[in-house]
Design a protein around this motif. Sequence first.
Motif, PDB file in Angstrom:
ATOM      1  N   MET A   1      39.522  39.641  53.402  1.00 47.96           N
ATOM      2  CA  MET A   1      39.579  39.386  51.965  1.00 47.96           C
ATOM      3  C   MET A   1      39.718  40.723  51.232  1.00 47.96           C
ATOM      4  O   MET A   1      38.989  41.653  51.507  1.00 47.96           O
ATOM      5  CB  MET A   1      38.321  38.646  51.501  1.00 47.96           C
ATOM      6  CG  MET A   1      38.356  38.338  50.028  1.00 47.96           C
ATOM      7  SD  MET A   1      37.061  37.222  49.448  1.00 47.96           S
ATOM      8  CE  MET A   1      37.686  35.664  49.970  1.00 47.96           C
ATOM      9  N   LYS A   2      40.664  40.796  50.319  1.00 45.61           N
ATOM     10  CA  LYS A   2      40.879  42.007  49.516  1.00 45.61           C
ATOM     11  C   LYS A   2      40.214  41.799  48.160  1.00 45.61           C
ATOM     12  O   LYS A   2      40.347  40.745  47.558  1.00 45.61           O
ATOM     13  CB  LYS A   2      42.375  42.261  49.355  1.00 45.61           C
ATOM     14  CG  LYS A   2      42.685  43.576  48.662  1.00 45.61           C
ATOM     15  CD  LYS A   2      44.103  44.006  48.943  1.00 45.61           C
ATOM     16  CE  LYS A   2      44.532  45.222  48.163  1.00 45.61           C
ATOM     17  NZ  LYS A   2      43.873  46.453  48.535  1.00 45.61           N
ATOM     18  N   THR A   3      39.462  42.807  47.716  1.00 39.83           N
ATOM     19  CA  THR A   3      38.732  42.707  46.451  1.00 39.83           C
ATOM     20  C   THR A   3      39.261  43.734  45.453  1.00 39.83           C
ATOM     21  O   THR A   3      39.480  44.889  45.785  1.00 39.83           O
ATOM     22  CB  THR A   3      37.222  42.941  46.689  1.00 39.83           C
ATOM     23  OG1 THR A   3      36.756  41.970  47.624  1.00 39.83           O
ATOM     24  CG2 THR A   3      36.439  42.815  45.402  1.00 39.83           C
ATOM     25  N   PHE A   4      39.456  43.274  44.223  1.00 40.57           N
ATOM     26  CA  PHE A   4      39.867  44.137  43.117  1.00 40.57           C
ATOM     27  C   PHE A   4      38.735  44.140  42.102  1.00 40.57           C
ATOM     28  O   PHE A   4      38.397  43.090  41.545  1.00 40.57           O
ATOM     29  CB  PHE A   4      41.155  43.597  42.463  1.00 40.57           C
ATOM     30  CG  PHE A   4      42.343  43.569  43.379  1.00 40.57           C
ATOM     31  CD1 PHE A   4      43.232  44.622  43.420  1.00 40.57           C
ATOM     32  CD2 PHE A   4      42.557  42.478  44.217  1.00 40.57           C
ATOM     33  CE1 PHE A   4      44.328  44.593  44.281  1.00 40.57           C
ATOM     34  CE2 PHE A   4      43.645  42.435  45.072  1.00 40.57           C
ATOM     35  CZ  PHE A   4      44.542  43.500  45.110  1.00 40.57           C
ATOM     36  N   GLU A  16      44.272  34.768  52.295  1.00 42.88           N
ATOM     37  CA  GLU A  16      45.475  33.944  52.462  1.00 42.88           C
ATOM     38  C   GLU A  16      45.310  32.511  51.964  1.00 42.88           C
ATOM     39  O   GLU A  16      46.289  31.808  51.778  1.00 42.88           O
ATOM     40  CB  GLU A  16      45.974  33.950  53.913  1.00 42.88           C
ATOM     41  CG  GLU A  16      45.014  33.357  54.931  1.00 42.88           C
ATOM     42  CD  GLU A  16      43.940  34.340  55.419  1.00 42.88           C
ATOM     43  OE1 GLU A  16      43.058  33.893  56.157  1.00 42.88           O
ATOM     44  OE2 GLU A  16      43.972  35.525  55.051  1.00 42.88           O
ATOM     45  N   ASN A  17      44.068  32.064  51.716  1.00 45.27           N
ATOM     46  CA  ASN A  17      43.829  30.687  51.285  1.00 45.27           C
ATOM     47  C   ASN A  17      43.500  30.520  49.811  1.00 45.27           C
ATOM     48  O   ASN A  17      43.735  29.467  49.246  1.00 45.27           O
ATOM     49  CB  ASN A  17      42.677  30.063  52.101  1.00 45.27           C
ATOM     50  CG  ASN A  17      43.006  30.004  53.572  1.00 45.27           C
ATOM     51  OD1 ASN A  17      44.082  29.575  53.950  1.00 45.27           O
ATOM     52  ND2 ASN A  17      42.091  30.454  54.397  1.00 45.27           N
ATOM     53  N   GLN A  18      42.911  31.549  49.202  1.00 46.20           N
ATOM     54  CA  GLN A  18      42.469  31.387  47.813  1.00 46.20           C
ATOM     55  C   GLN A  18      42.358  32.706  47.050  1.00 46.20           C
ATOM     56  O   GLN A  18      42.295  33.768  47.634  1.00 46.20           O
ATOM     57  CB  GLN A  18      41.127  30.665  47.781  1.00 46.20           C
ATOM     58  CG  GLN A  18      39.988  31.444  48.404  1.00 46.20           C
ATOM     59  CD  GLN A  18      38.683  30.673  48.421  1.00 46.20           C
ATOM     60  OE1 GLN A  18      38.565  29.625  47.812  1.00 46.20           O
ATOM     61  NE2 GLN A  18      37.684  31.192  49.109  1.00 46.20           N
ATOM     62  N   ILE A  19      42.324  32.534  45.733  1.00 43.92           N
ATOM     63  CA  ILE A  19      42.079  33.641  44.807  1.00 43.92           C
ATOM     64  C   ILE A  19      40.793  33.264  44.077  1.00 43.92           C
ATOM     65  O   ILE A  19      40.691  32.163  43.539  1.00 43.92           O
ATOM     66  CB  ILE A  19      43.208  33.778  43.765  1.00 43.92           C
ATOM     67  CG1 ILE A  19      44.566  33.980  44.445  1.00 43.92           C
ATOM     68  CG2 ILE A  19      42.908  34.889  42.771  1.00 43.92           C
ATOM     69  CD1 ILE A  19      45.748  33.769  43.519  1.00 43.92           C
ATOM     70  N   ILE A  20      39.820  34.155  44.065  1.00 46.65           N
ATOM     71  CA  ILE A  20      38.581  33.896  43.337  1.00 46.65           C
ATOM     72  C   ILE A  20      38.481  34.909  42.206  1.00 46.65           C
ATOM     73  O   ILE A  20      38.531  36.113  42.431  1.00 46.65           O
ATOM     74  CB  ILE A  20      37.344  34.003  44.252  1.00 46.65           C
ATOM     75  CG1 ILE A  20      37.425  32.940  45.357  1.00 46.65           C
ATOM     76  CG2 ILE A  20      36.059  33.843  43.432  1.00 46.65           C
ATOM     77  CD1 ILE A  20      36.392  33.086  46.434  1.00 46.65           C
TER      78      ILE A  20
END
Length: 108
Positions: A1-4, A16-20
């Motif tokens: 998971m990549k975090t901004f 690859e499955n979701q944007i939170i």
Amino acid sequence: MKTFDFKSGAKVMVDENQIIIERSGGKSAMKGLFAGRAMGQMAIKMSALTGLIYYADYLVICASGLPSPNDFKITSIPEIKQYPNCVVAKEQELEELYQYLKGFIKQG
């Protein structure tokens, strides 16, 4: 998971499955309270992603079933920034998120 992590207090986590989109951080939550902006968390399925609108200090993540500005002439920028699927931050910060998400938009 990549975090901004954005200086505005918002955080966006992408896999690859979701944007939170998370706006529960202190600064973001307080700004949201005064601006009438959506707070808390929002999850968007990657398969629902339809497009991105990136302009200056905001990025609208367009997906099936979510609000999107249909006509920019009748929708004001402050209203758009209140959408739960809109991330508000400095332009340089949003550029990286935009480029990253752009790779997930289905071609064809």
